[in-house]
Design a protein around this motif. Sequence first.
Motif, PDB file in Angstrom:
ATOM      1  N   LYS A  29       0.839  -1.200   0.000  1.00 38.48           N
ATOM      2  CA  LYS A  29       0.000   0.000   0.000  1.00 38.48           C
ATOM      3  C   LYS A  29       0.874   1.251   0.000  1.00 38.48           C
ATOM      4  O   LYS A  29       0.584   2.228  -0.686  1.00 38.48           O
ATOM      5  CB  LYS A  29      -0.929  -0.008   1.209  1.00 38.48           C
ATOM      6  CG  LYS A  29      -1.956   1.085   1.189  1.00 38.48           C
ATOM      7  CD  LYS A  29      -2.976   0.898   2.288  1.00 38.48           C
ATOM      8  CE  LYS A  29      -4.097   1.911   2.152  1.00 38.48           C
ATOM      9  NZ  LYS A  29      -5.137   1.706   3.150  1.00 38.48           N
ATOM     10  N   PHE A  30       1.958   1.220   0.761  1.00 39.15           N
ATOM     11  CA  PHE A  30       2.878   2.352   0.796  1.00 39.15           C
ATOM     12  C   PHE A  30       3.459   2.596  -0.595  1.00 39.15           C
ATOM     13  O   PHE A  30       3.454   3.726  -1.084  1.00 39.15           O
ATOM     14  CB  PHE A  30       3.993   2.103   1.807  1.00 39.15           C
ATOM     15  CG  PHE A  30       4.915   3.279   1.977  1.00 39.15           C
ATOM     16  CD1 PHE A  30       4.573   4.315   2.822  1.00 39.15           C
ATOM     17  CD2 PHE A  30       6.110   3.345   1.293  1.00 39.15           C
ATOM     18  CE1 PHE A  30       5.411   5.411   2.981  1.00 39.15           C
ATOM     19  CE2 PHE A  30       6.960   4.429   1.442  1.00 39.15           C
ATOM     20  CZ  PHE A  30       6.613   5.464   2.287  1.00 39.15           C
ATOM     21  N   ALA A  31       3.943   1.535  -1.236  1.00 39.51           N
ATOM     22  CA  ALA A  31       4.541   1.674  -2.566  1.00 39.51           C
ATOM     23  C   ALA A  31       3.524   2.207  -3.567  1.00 39.51           C
ATOM     24  O   ALA A  31       3.818   3.130  -4.334  1.00 39.51           O
ATOM     25  CB  ALA A  31       5.099   0.335  -3.036  1.00 39.51           C
ATOM     26  N   LYS A  32       2.327   1.656  -3.546  1.00 42.78           N
ATOM     27  CA  LYS A  32       1.296   2.072  -4.497  1.00 42.78           C
ATOM     28  C   LYS A  32       0.923   3.543  -4.291  1.00 42.78           C
ATOM     29  O   LYS A  32       0.762   4.293  -5.252  1.00 42.78           O
ATOM     30  CB  LYS A  32       0.051   1.189  -4.348  1.00 42.78           C
ATOM     31  CG  LYS A  32      -0.994   1.448  -5.382  1.00 42.78           C
ATOM     32  CD  LYS A  32      -2.121   0.453  -5.272  1.00 42.78           C
ATOM     33  CE  LYS A  32      -3.136   0.700  -6.375  1.00 42.78           C
ATOM     34  NZ  LYS A  32      -4.205  -0.277  -6.350  1.00 42.78           N
ATOM     35  N   THR A  33       0.831   3.963  -3.038  1.00 47.48           N
ATOM     36  CA  THR A  33       0.427   5.331  -2.745  1.00 47.48           C
ATOM     37  C   THR A  33       1.513   6.339  -3.117  1.00 47.48           C
ATOM     38  O   THR A  33       1.204   7.468  -3.498  1.00 47.48           O
ATOM     39  CB  THR A  33       0.046   5.470  -1.251  1.00 47.48           C
ATOM     40  OG1 THR A  33      -0.928   4.472  -0.944  1.00 47.48           O
ATOM     41  CG2 THR A  33      -0.552   6.820  -0.946  1.00 47.48           C
ATOM     42  N   THR A  34       2.780   5.937  -3.049  1.00 44.40           N
ATOM     43  CA  THR A  34       3.854   6.863  -3.442  1.00 44.40           C
ATOM     44  C   THR A  34       3.834   7.126  -4.939  1.00 44.40           C
ATOM     45  O   THR A  34       4.284   8.167  -5.389  1.00 44.40           O
ATOM     46  CB  THR A  34       5.257   6.326  -3.099  1.00 44.40           C
ATOM     47  OG1 THR A  34       5.508   5.146  -3.838  1.00 44.40           O
ATOM     48  CG2 THR A  34       5.448   6.126  -1.627  1.00 44.40           C
ATOM     49  N   GLY A  35       3.329   6.172  -5.699  1.00 44.67           N
ATOM     50  CA  GLY A  35       3.360   6.304  -7.150  1.00 44.67           C
ATOM     51  C   GLY A  35       4.606   5.703  -7.768  1.00 44.67           C
ATOM     52  O   GLY A  35       4.754   5.673  -8.981  1.00 44.67           O
ATOM     53  N   TYR A  36       5.505   5.225  -6.932  1.00 40.76           N
ATOM     54  CA  TYR A  36       6.701   4.555  -7.428  1.00 40.76           C
ATOM     55  C   TYR A  36       6.437   3.063  -7.520  1.00 40.76           C
ATOM     56  O   TYR A  36       5.525   2.543  -6.884  1.00 40.76           O
ATOM     57  CB  TYR A  36       7.897   4.813  -6.500  1.00 40.76           C
ATOM     58  CG  TYR A  36       8.411   6.229  -6.588  1.00 40.76           C
ATOM     59  CD1 TYR A  36       9.202   6.631  -7.653  1.00 40.76           C
ATOM     60  CD2 TYR A  36       8.088   7.159  -5.621  1.00 40.76           C
ATOM     61  CE1 TYR A  36       9.663   7.926  -7.750  1.00 40.76           C
ATOM     62  CE2 TYR A  36       8.540   8.474  -5.715  1.00 40.76           C
ATOM     63  CZ  TYR A  36       9.327   8.844  -6.789  1.00 40.76           C
ATOM     64  OH  TYR A  36       9.776  10.128  -6.883  1.00 40.76           O
ATOM     65  N   SER A  37       7.283   2.375  -8.278  1.00 35.92           N
ATOM     66  CA  SER A  37       7.120   0.929  -8.400  1.00 35.92           C
ATOM     67  C   SER A  37       7.460   0.250  -7.081  1.00 35.92           C
ATOM     68  O   SER A  37       8.234   0.777  -6.264  1.00 35.92           O
ATOM     69  CB  SER A  37       8.031   0.372  -9.497  1.00 35.92           C
ATOM     70  OG  SER A  37       9.382   0.423  -9.086  1.00 35.92           O
ATOM     71  N   LYS A  38       6.880  -0.914  -6.903  1.00 35.60           N
ATOM     72  CA  LYS A  38       7.168  -1.718  -5.701  1.00 35.60           C
ATOM     73  C   LYS A  38       8.667  -1.985  -5.597  1.00 35.60           C
ATOM     74  O   LYS A  38       9.252  -1.919  -4.514  1.00 35.60           O
ATOM     75  CB  LYS A  38       6.389  -3.032  -5.780  1.00 35.60           C
ATOM     76  CG  LYS A  38       6.690  -4.002  -4.662  1.00 35.60           C
ATOM     77  CD  LYS A  38       5.982  -5.303  -4.851  1.00 35.60           C
ATOM     78  CE  LYS A  38       6.730  -6.124  -5.864  1.00 35.60           C
ATOM     79  NZ  LYS A  38       6.371  -7.523  -5.920  1.00 35.60           N
TER      80      LYS A  38
END
Length: 87
Positions: A29-38
């Motif tokens: 969820k953190f990765a997705k919310t940042t807009g960066y790839s996992k």
Amino acid sequence: MTMNRPPPRTVGNTRLDRFLTAKKVPRMKFAKTTGYSKQQVQRVRFGDAEPTAKSIPRFVKTARLLTNDPSIKANDLFPLDDDDSPN
């Protein structure tokens, strides 16, 4: 022939990873919310890559959003004023 790969890392020794663990923030969820790839977020979490000047505000904004804590600062996630590297 079987390849003996080491198990994937799940925990990093960075300030960001310790913060996410302490606040129980889901990594995906953190990765997705940042807009960066996992993968990019994982590289920063594990200390394999340094956060860029552009990514730091996005990581802070995401941390604030997901923890509902507006007092989070960049230094809470990254060692900006001191060195806490394991070496």
